[in-house]
Design a protein around this motif. Structure first.
Motif, PDB file in Angstrom:
ATOM      1  N   GLN A 102       0.884  -1.214  -0.039  1.00 12.39           N
ATOM      2  CA  GLN A 102       0.226   0.094  -0.072  1.00 12.39           C
ATOM      3  C   GLN A 102       0.732   1.205   0.104  1.00 12.39           C
ATOM      4  O   GLN A 102       1.951   1.170   0.680  1.00 12.39           O
ATOM      5  CB  GLN A 102      -0.877   0.099   1.163  1.00 12.39           C
ATOM      6  N   TYR A 103       0.505   2.263  -0.844  1.00 12.28           N
ATOM      7  CA  TYR A 103       1.172   3.530  -0.921  1.00 12.28           C
ATOM      8  C   TYR A 103       0.214   4.229  -0.661  1.00 12.28           C
ATOM      9  O   TYR A 103      -1.006   4.400  -1.009  1.00 12.28           O
ATOM     10  CB  TYR A 103       1.999   3.588  -2.133  1.00 12.28           C
ATOM     11  N   SER A 104       0.638   5.700   0.005  1.00 11.07           N
ATOM     12  CA  SER A 104      -0.099   6.801   0.424  1.00 11.07           C
ATOM     13  C   SER A 104       0.339   8.037  -0.567  1.00 11.07           C
ATOM     14  O   SER A 104       1.640   8.175  -0.782  1.00 11.07           O
ATOM     15  CB  SER A 104      -0.088   7.077   1.702  1.00 11.07           C
ATOM     16  N   PHE A 105      -0.332   8.855  -0.557  1.00 13.86           N
ATOM     17  CA  PHE A 105      -0.257  10.177  -1.482  1.00 13.86           C
ATOM     18  C   PHE A 105      -0.982  11.277  -0.997  1.00 13.86           C
ATOM     19  O   PHE A 105      -2.051  11.244  -0.185  1.00 13.86           O
ATOM     20  CB  PHE A 105      -0.556   9.980  -2.975  1.00 13.86           C
ATOM     21  N   GLU A 106      -0.415  12.347  -1.266  1.00 17.72           N
ATOM     22  CA  GLU A 106      -1.213  13.690  -0.785  1.00 17.72           C
ATOM     23  C   GLU A 106      -1.702  14.402  -2.042  1.00 17.72           C
ATOM     24  O   GLU A 106      -0.662  14.398  -2.920  1.00 17.72           O
ATOM     25  CB  GLU A 106      -0.123  14.684  -0.142  1.00 17.72           C
ATOM     26  N   VAL A 107      -2.732  14.698  -2.222  1.00 20.20           N
ATOM     27  CA  VAL A 107      -3.228  15.411  -3.474  1.00 20.20           C
ATOM     28  C   VAL A 107      -3.581  16.773  -3.159  1.00 20.20           C
ATOM     29  O   VAL A 107      -4.553  16.863  -2.142  1.00 20.20           O
ATOM     30  CB  VAL A 107      -4.396  14.311  -4.081  1.00 20.20           C
ATOM     31  N   ASP A 108      -3.269  17.766  -4.003  1.00 20.14           N
ATOM     32  CA  ASP A 108      -3.937  19.143  -3.807  1.00 20.14           C
ATOM     33  C   ASP A 108      -4.999  19.442  -4.694  1.00 20.14           C
ATOM     34  O   ASP A 108      -4.953  19.374  -6.069  1.00 20.14           O
ATOM     35  CB  ASP A 108      -2.550  20.025  -4.080  1.00 20.14           C
ATOM     36  N   LEU A 109      -6.208  19.510  -4.171  1.00 20.83           N
ATOM     37  CA  LEU A 109      -7.449  19.701  -4.779  1.00 20.83           C
ATOM     38  C   LEU A 109      -7.357  20.911  -5.632  1.00 20.83           C
ATOM     39  O   LEU A 109      -8.043  21.151  -6.525  1.00 20.83           O
ATOM     40  CB  LEU A 109      -8.738  19.868  -3.807  1.00 20.83           C
ATOM     41  N   ASN A 110      -6.629  21.923  -5.158  1.00 23.37           N
ATOM     42  CA  ASN A 110      -6.355  23.060  -5.997  1.00 23.37           C
ATOM     43  C   ASN A 110      -5.948  22.799  -7.713  1.00 23.37           C
ATOM     44  O   ASN A 110      -5.936  23.541  -8.434  1.00 23.37           O
ATOM     45  CB  ASN A 110      -5.592  24.381  -5.321  1.00 23.37           C
ATOM     46  N   LYS A 111      -5.120  21.843  -7.542  1.00 21.45           N
ATOM     47  CA  LYS A 111      -4.692  21.613  -9.010  1.00 21.45           C
ATOM     48  C   LYS A 111      -5.635  20.555  -9.871  1.00 21.45           C
ATOM     49  O   LYS A 111      -5.102  20.138 -10.915  1.00 21.45           O
ATOM     50  CB  LYS A 111      -3.173  20.738  -8.718  1.00 21.45           C
ATOM     51  N   ILE A 112      -6.609  20.035  -9.467  1.00 22.34           N
ATOM     52  CA  ILE A 112      -7.414  19.168 -10.045  1.00 22.34           C
ATOM     53  C   ILE A 112      -8.270  19.994 -11.118  1.00 22.34           C
ATOM     54  O   ILE A 112      -8.996  21.031 -10.658  1.00 22.34           O
ATOM     55  CB  ILE A 112      -8.522  18.517  -9.003  1.00 22.34           C
ATOM     56  N   GLU A 113      -8.442  19.710 -12.341  1.00 21.88           N
ATOM     57  CA  GLU A 113      -9.119  20.252 -13.352  1.00 21.88           C
ATOM     58  C   GLU A 113      -9.936  19.284 -14.227  1.00 21.88           C
ATOM     59  O   GLU A 113      -9.563  17.956 -13.917  1.00 21.88           O
ATOM     60  CB  GLU A 113      -7.977  20.948 -14.440  1.00 21.88           C
ATOM     61  N   VAL A 114     -10.681  19.788 -14.815  1.00 21.52           N
ATOM     62  CA  VAL A 114     -11.490  18.899 -16.035  1.00 21.52           C
ATOM     63  C   VAL A 114     -10.710  18.855 -17.003  1.00 21.52           C
ATOM     64  O   VAL A 114     -10.234  19.838 -17.645  1.00 21.52           O
ATOM     65  CB  VAL A 114     -12.897  19.444 -16.068  1.00 21.52           C
ATOM     66  N   GLU A 115     -10.451  17.679 -17.686  1.00 22.01           N
ATOM     67  CA  GLU A 115     -10.009  17.332 -18.746  1.00 22.01           C
ATOM     68  C   GLU A 115     -10.915  17.258 -19.935  1.00 22.01           C
ATOM     69  O   GLU A 115     -11.675  16.436 -20.040  1.00 22.01           O
ATOM     70  CB  GLU A 115      -9.096  16.221 -18.799  1.00 22.01           C
ATOM     71  N   PHE A 116     -10.891  18.138 -20.964  1.00 20.86           N
ATOM     72  CA  PHE A 116     -11.554  17.914 -22.281  1.00 20.86           C
ATOM     73  C   PHE A 116     -11.038  17.102 -23.487  1.00 20.86           C
ATOM     74  O   PHE A 116      -9.728  17.194 -23.482  1.00 20.86           O
ATOM     75  CB  PHE A 116     -12.211  19.287 -22.645  1.00 20.86           C
ATOM     76  N   PRO A 117     -11.559  16.007 -23.981  1.00 15.85           N
ATOM     77  CA  PRO A 117     -11.008  15.449 -24.914  1.00 15.85           C
ATOM     78  C   PRO A 117     -10.225  16.260 -26.009  1.00 15.85           C
ATOM     79  O   PRO A 117     -10.571  17.298 -26.592  1.00 15.85           O
ATOM     80  CB  PRO A 117     -12.013  14.588 -25.548  1.00 15.85           C
ATOM     81  N   ALA A 118      -8.917  15.780 -26.361  1.00 14.96           N
ATOM     82  CA  ALA A 118      -8.228  16.434 -27.375  1.00 14.96           C
ATOM     83  C   ALA A 118      -8.974  16.471 -28.821  1.00 14.96           C
ATOM     84  O   ALA A 118      -8.953  17.501 -29.475  1.00 14.96           O
ATOM     85  CB  ALA A 118      -7.120  15.653 -27.651  1.00 14.96           C
ATOM     86  N   LYS A 119      -9.726  15.558 -29.031  1.00  9.56           N
ATOM     87  CA  LYS A 119     -10.572  15.492 -30.200  1.00  9.56           C
ATOM     88  C   LYS A 119     -11.935  15.658 -29.867  1.00  9.56           C
ATOM     89  O   LYS A 119     -12.504  15.060 -29.030  1.00  9.56           O
ATOM     90  CB  LYS A 119     -10.535  14.028 -30.645  1.00  9.56           C
TER      91      LYS A 119
END
Length: 237
Positions: A102-119
């Motif tokens: 098991q691995y633990s991570f810290e995630v910054d919610l301020n860096k989360i974005e919505v990804e729109f498809p390239a196509k």
């Protein structure tokens, strides 16, 4: 004498799909209670319904209707409200299937974005030269749509029913909401296979939350985790 009303700070968030700016306040104790009760039930559907209720409660912009935004908009707004209310850092754990650790991570919610498809996939689905369909992205209303949640093997067909916005013939628009479910179902069942495939392509290319975590496991192999739904982030306390 009544107790004083406590003022709360507000902040602005942009809805990813429309670029419209809305005003929100942070979570209050009443929203924390809603979320806690939902998590205590251990039913993911209760949690998702609570998320929708909280976003609706926290929006200060008049006329806002949470049911009319896309699911990815709802998930994005919730994470950003949570970041402003409780803190932007969350802890996540992941069980590596290769080394069984098991691995633990810290995630910054301020860096989360919505990804729109390239196509870009158009929401306009042509049936023939005169007739076509206008699609919308899966709506936030699905979060507590019991009929959809319980649809099992028919879930994708039920999703299509909820994402067809209009049908047009020449310049005449038909609002699908003005017709019964049976009428819309019959319409879909009589579409050609190629048209149905275009609808599938549009829905399969809906924007999503996107955050990538890269690390090396104990075997020194580089591993990648993609977080793409609210459930992936939902270690929220």
């Amino acid at each position: 004498m009544t107790l004083p009303k406590i003022p709360h700070p507000t902040f602005t968030l942009e809805v990813p799909s429309t670029k419209k700016k809305l005003t929100f306040r942070p979570f209050l104790v009443k929203e924390e209670k809603i979320l806690l009760m939902a998590k205590t039930s251990q039913d993911e559907n209760d949690v998702l319904s609570a998320v929708k209720q909280i976003v609706n409660n926290c929006c200060e912009t008049k006329g806002f209707d949470v049911n009319k935004i896309a699911i990815f908009d709802l998930e994005y707004l919730f994470l950003k409200i949570r970041a402003s209310s409780v803190g932007n850092m969350i802890s996540l754990s992941y069980n590596d299937l290769e080394d069984k650790k098991q691995y633990s991570f810290e995630v910054d919610l301020n860096k989360i974005e919505v990804e729109f498809p390239a196509k870009s996939v158009s929401n306009k689905i042509e049936i023939n030269g005169k007739t076509g369909i206008l699609m919308s992205y899966p709506p936030a209303s699905l979060y507590d749509d019991k009929e959809f949640i319980g649809s099992g093997d028919q879930a994708f067909f039920e999703l299509i029913l909820r994402c067809i916005d209009k049908v047009y013939v020449d310049d005449v628009m038909y609002e699908v909401k003005d017709y019964t479910k049976e009428e819309v179902s019959t319409f879909i069942e009589n579409l050609g296979v190629k048209t149905f495939q275009k609808i599938q392509e549009f829905l399969n290319n809906s924007p999503t939350l996107k955050h990538v975590i890269k690390y090396r496991n104990s075997n020194n192999n580089e591993r990648t985790i993609e977080l793409t739904t609210l459930s992936d982030f939902f270690t929220l306390r």
